[in-house]
Design a protein around this motif. Structure first.
Motif, PDB file in Angstrom:
ATOM      1  N   PHE A  71       0.600  -1.120   0.296  1.00  0.00           N
ATOM      2  CA  PHE A  71      -0.078   0.281  -0.192  1.00  0.00           C
ATOM      3  C   PHE A  71       1.012   1.331  -0.183  1.00  0.00           C
ATOM      4  O   PHE A  71       1.104   1.784   1.143  1.00  0.00           O
ATOM      5  N   ARG A  72       1.217   1.686  -1.613  1.00  0.00           N
ATOM      6  CA  ARG A  72       1.886   3.011  -0.964  1.00  0.00           C
ATOM      7  C   ARG A  72       1.622   3.816  -0.814  1.00  0.00           C
ATOM      8  O   ARG A  72       2.728   5.586  -0.954  1.00  0.00           O
ATOM      9  N   GLU A  73       0.284   4.189  -0.540  1.00  0.00           N
ATOM     10  CA  GLU A  73      -0.298   5.820   0.011  1.00  0.00           C
ATOM     11  C   GLU A  73      -1.428   5.601   1.354  1.00  0.00           C
ATOM     12  O   GLU A  73      -2.279   6.023   1.153  1.00  0.00           O
ATOM     13  N   ALA A  74      -0.140   5.038   2.291  1.00  0.00           N
ATOM     14  CA  ALA A  74      -1.026   4.707   3.539  1.00  0.00           C
ATOM     15  C   ALA A  74      -0.485   5.753   4.714  1.00  0.00           C
ATOM     16  O   ALA A  74       1.148   6.506   3.842  1.00  0.00           O
ATOM     17  N   ILE A  75      -1.881   6.209   5.193  1.00  0.00           N
ATOM     18  CA  ILE A  75      -1.466   8.068   5.661  1.00  0.00           C
ATOM     19  C   ILE A  75      -1.808   7.214   7.255  1.00  0.00           C
ATOM     20  O   ILE A  75      -2.806   6.683   7.934  1.00  0.00           O
ATOM     21  N   THR A  76      -1.075   7.559   8.475  1.00  0.00           N
ATOM     22  CA  THR A  76      -0.962   7.263   9.545  1.00  0.00           C
ATOM     23  C   THR A  76      -2.229   8.651  10.489  1.00  0.00           C
ATOM     24  O   THR A  76      -2.322   9.458   9.996  1.00  0.00           O
ATOM     25  N   SER A  77      -2.878   7.795  11.503  1.00  0.00           N
ATOM     26  CA  SER A  77      -3.681   9.115  12.274  1.00  0.00           C
ATOM     27  C   SER A  77      -2.724  10.383  12.651  1.00  0.00           C
ATOM     28  O   SER A  77      -3.537  10.871  13.574  1.00  0.00           O
ATOM     29  N   ALA A  78      -1.275   9.779  13.477  1.00  0.00           N
ATOM     30  CA  ALA A  78      -0.611  10.973  13.925  1.00  0.00           C
ATOM     31  C   ALA A  78       1.096  10.534  13.837  1.00  0.00           C
ATOM     32  O   ALA A  78       1.226   9.856  13.311  1.00  0.00           O
ATOM     33  N   PRO A  79       1.595  11.587  14.007  1.00  0.00           N
ATOM     34  CA  PRO A  79       3.134  11.207  13.510  1.00  0.00           C
ATOM     35  C   PRO A  79       4.019  10.903  14.607  1.00  0.00           C
ATOM     36  O   PRO A  79       5.272  11.657  14.331  1.00  0.00           O
ATOM     37  N   TRP A  80       3.749  10.363  15.423  1.00  0.00           N
ATOM     38  CA  TRP A  80       3.961   9.798  16.510  1.00  0.00           C
ATOM     39  C   TRP A  80       3.382   9.161  17.338  1.00  0.00           C
ATOM     40  O   TRP A  80       2.531   8.626  16.607  1.00  0.00           O
ATOM     41  N   THR A  81       4.472   8.061  17.625  1.00  0.00           N
ATOM     42  CA  THR A  81       4.181   6.416  18.660  1.00  0.00           C
ATOM     43  C   THR A  81       2.805   6.226  18.868  1.00  0.00           C
ATOM     44  O   THR A  81       1.436   5.774  18.951  1.00  0.00           O
ATOM     45  N   LEU A  82       2.762   6.899  20.004  1.00  0.00           N
ATOM     46  CA  LEU A  82       1.335   7.099  21.426  1.00  0.00           C
ATOM     47  C   LEU A  82      -0.016   7.242  20.096  1.00  0.00           C
ATOM     48  O   LEU A  82      -0.924   6.450  20.325  1.00  0.00           O
ATOM     49  N   PRO A  83      -0.745   8.287  19.523  1.00  0.00           N
ATOM     50  CA  PRO A  83      -2.162   8.355  19.082  1.00  0.00           C
ATOM     51  C   PRO A  83      -1.696   7.429  17.692  1.00  0.00           C
ATOM     52  O   PRO A  83      -2.451   7.119  17.352  1.00  0.00           O
ATOM     53  N   SER A  84      -0.859   7.271  17.590  1.00  0.00           N
ATOM     54  CA  SER A  84      -0.395   6.534  16.101  1.00  0.00           C
ATOM     55  C   SER A  84      -1.389   5.096  16.460  1.00  0.00           C
ATOM     56  O   SER A  84      -1.813   4.665  16.120  1.00  0.00           O
ATOM     57  N   ILE A  85      -0.447   4.852  17.289  1.00  0.00           N
ATOM     58  CA  ILE A  85      -0.320   3.267  16.974  1.00  0.00           C
ATOM     59  C   ILE A  85      -2.263   3.072  17.887  1.00  0.00           C
ATOM     60  O   ILE A  85      -2.453   1.718  17.990  1.00  0.00           O
ATOM     61  N   ALA A  86      -2.277   3.716  19.604  1.00  0.00           N
ATOM     62  CA  ALA A  86      -3.985   4.230  19.215  1.00  0.00           C
ATOM     63  C   ALA A  86      -4.970   4.129  18.318  1.00  0.00           C
ATOM     64  O   ALA A  86      -5.762   3.030  18.730  1.00  0.00           O
ATOM     65  N   ALA A  87      -4.594   4.408  17.550  1.00  0.00           N
ATOM     66  CA  ALA A  87      -5.318   4.427  16.387  1.00  0.00           C
ATOM     67  C   ALA A  87      -5.522   3.428  15.571  1.00  0.00           C
ATOM     68  O   ALA A  87      -6.685   2.502  15.238  1.00  0.00           O
ATOM     69  N   ILE A  88      -4.477   2.586  16.006  1.00  0.00           N
ATOM     70  CA  ILE A  88      -4.588   1.278  15.057  1.00  0.00           C
ATOM     71  C   ILE A  88      -5.131   0.436  15.154  1.00  0.00           C
ATOM     72  O   ILE A  88      -5.873  -0.335  15.014  1.00  0.00           O
ATOM     73  N   ILE A  89      -4.907  -0.210  17.226  1.00  0.00           N
ATOM     74  CA  ILE A  89      -5.814  -0.868  17.023  1.00  0.00           C
ATOM     75  C   ILE A  89      -7.004  -0.603  18.084  1.00  0.00           C
ATOM     76  O   ILE A  89      -7.642  -1.682  18.357  1.00  0.00           O
ATOM     77  N   GLY A  90      -7.587   0.883  17.828  1.00  0.00           N
ATOM     78  CA  GLY A  90      -9.032   0.953  18.360  1.00  0.00           C
ATOM     79  C   GLY A  90      -9.420   1.109  16.566  1.00  0.00           C
ATOM     80  O   GLY A  90     -10.857   1.164  16.703  1.00  0.00           O
ATOM     81  N   GLY A  91      -9.289   1.471  15.157  1.00  0.00           N
ATOM     82  CA  GLY A  91      -9.579   1.652  14.477  1.00  0.00           C
ATOM     83  C   GLY A  91     -10.277   2.897  14.340  1.00  0.00           C
ATOM     84  O   GLY A  91     -11.678   3.927  13.617  1.00  0.00           O
ATOM     85  N   ILE A  92      -9.861   3.665  15.062  1.00  0.00           N
ATOM     86  CA  ILE A  92     -10.565   4.999  15.436  1.00  0.00           C
ATOM     87  C   ILE A  92      -9.405   6.604  15.976  1.00  0.00           C
ATOM     88  O   ILE A  92      -8.268   5.990  16.129  1.00  0.00           O
ATOM     89  N   TYR A  93      -9.560   6.946  14.826  1.00  0.00           N
ATOM     90  CA  TYR A  93      -8.688   8.174  14.809  1.00  0.00           C
ATOM     91  C   TYR A  93      -8.209   8.783  15.733  1.00  0.00           C
ATOM     92  O   TYR A  93      -9.366   8.500  17.107  1.00  0.00           O
TER      93      TYR A  93
END
Length: 410
Positions: A39-61
């Protein structure tokens, strides 16, 4: 189906060996990419670890979850990946960069140990290879200072030295930093990922395992900071900005039984899409008692039945002197356009990513783009309205304090 989620901190997709312009020599990642969906155009919800991973495990921004400090508990009205899989009888093992920080207030994450000793990760897989399992791994070797350290003080000293190099001789320091960064990616490719894949193959479970090889955010080296003498903290490299070098992430997904292997997806996707993808593969409906998901399954995108790009929301939060979190900046990326707002400075930026992929020319005041800017401002305002009230209150408090200080009352 076993599930392995490998999150390598700060890895930018343009530094992957599948990129023709990269200097990275990582044959294991290169081979893995050929067997995966890229997936070449994948975008994270936040540019640092804690909020980014929190969004990954919850599927919520991230901005809806409001998690921007390590001590905050996860919202109890959100059902995470760990909750879903525990209910399905999965063995869950999580390895994090430091057990005092990531998931320290989230017992449901089943943190086993820190991720610095990869032998422990391999042992955990071996011990659970006869059951269905979720391995959730956050590797930090690709994070500044890009080499293992034997103590917290050694880590802090190395990081301070790198910041000093960037302040004093920025151009040479950037070359030096990128060399170390590349070597770190090459190391994890051939000493961690390679061993993990070999073990899964030896245990005869590789083909039935879903593997996500992703990053939590990108990286920069102070390019956006005009006065390089002001580079002081890691947040100046990632966390402070919402440009693509910080929010575009690596996302390679190896589906079981080599489904769709070698496919490249140019459609914009999001890190919050990971959880709903896993749920669809397992036939699990999203919980009716949990907050609704922002993400949606990647399977229709891979099948080619859903090629509509979804606007992505990325935010970054800071903390005030009381260590209370608030949202400082927000971006809406609706390819090819992107809108960024700095709430503290009331500064707006608008970019055409097709014409200006490095986001160097701010088109916000271009009258010919007024309708496109307005459309993204409306989307941004809708998302801003969903920021938790306690974070809005903190921001208003800080804004008032700054105003009073400018007027000489503080």
């Amino acid at each position: 189906m076993n599930i392995v989620i490998l999150i390598y901190d700060s890895v930018r997709p343009d530094f992957l060996p599948v990129n023709p312009h990269t200097e990275v020599q990582a044959p294991t990642i290169e081979k893995f990419a050929r067997e995966s969906v890229n997936f070449r155009e994948a975008i994270t919800s936040a540019p640092w670890t804690l909020p980014s991973i929190a969004a990954i495990i919850g599927g919520i921004y991230s901005h809806k979850l409001g998690l921007y400090t390590w001590t905050q508990p996860y919202p109890d009205d959100v059902k995470t990946l760990f909750h879903y899989l525990e209910e399905e009888g999965y063995s869950i093992g999580t390895f994090v960069f430091d057990t005092r920080y990531l998931f320290s207030h989230m017992p449901f994450a089943h943190v086993v140990d820190h991720s610095r000793d990869f032998k422990k990760v391999l042992k955990w897989i071996n011990d659970h290879s006869n059951t269905k399992f979720l391995l959730f791994y956050h590797g930090w070797l690709t994070h500044i200072p890009w080499e293992p350290m034997n103590s917290d003080e050694a880590w802090r000293r190395a990081v301070r030295e790198i910041h000093k190099k960037l302040r004093e001789n920025w151009q040479d320091a950037v070359k030096w930093c990128k060399t170390r960064y590349i070597k770190a990616i090459e190391y994890v490719s051939e000493h961690e990922i390679k061993q993990l894949l070999q073990l899964l193959e030896e245990r005869d479970i590789l083909d039935e395992t879903l593997i996500f090889l992703i990053s939590d955010h990108g990286e920069s080296w102070g390019e956006r900071i005009e006065d390089k003498t002001q580079i002081r903290v890691n947040f100046d490299l990632h966390g402070r900005f919402l440009y693509d070098e910080n929010i575009k992430i690596m996302m390679l997904v190896k589906f079981p039984h080599s489904w769709s292997k070698g496919k490249t997806i140019d459609c914009q996707v999001r890190s919050v899409d990971i959880l709903p993808t896993i749920l669809e593969l397992l036939g699990i409906p999203p919980s009716s008692t949990s907050r609704p998901l922002d993400g949606r399954s990647l399977l229709p995108v891979v099948k080619g039945t859903d090629t509509k790009r979804i606007a992505v929301v990325s935010t970054t939060g800071l903390v005030n002197e009381d260590y209370a979190p608030y949202i400082a900046k927000m971006a809406i990326r609706d390819f090819p356009y992107k809108l960024i707002v700095d709430f503290e400075e009331d500064k707006w930026e608008f970019y055409d990513l097709l014409q200006d992929p490095y986001e160097m020319t701010n088109l916000y005041n271009n009258p010919t783009l007024y309708k496109k800017v307005l459309k993204l401002k409306e989307l941004l305002q809708r998302e801003k309205n969903l920021i938790p009230s306690h974070m809005v209150e903190q921001f208003e408090k800080i804004k008032m304090q700054k105003m009073l200080k400018q007027l000489g009352y503080l």
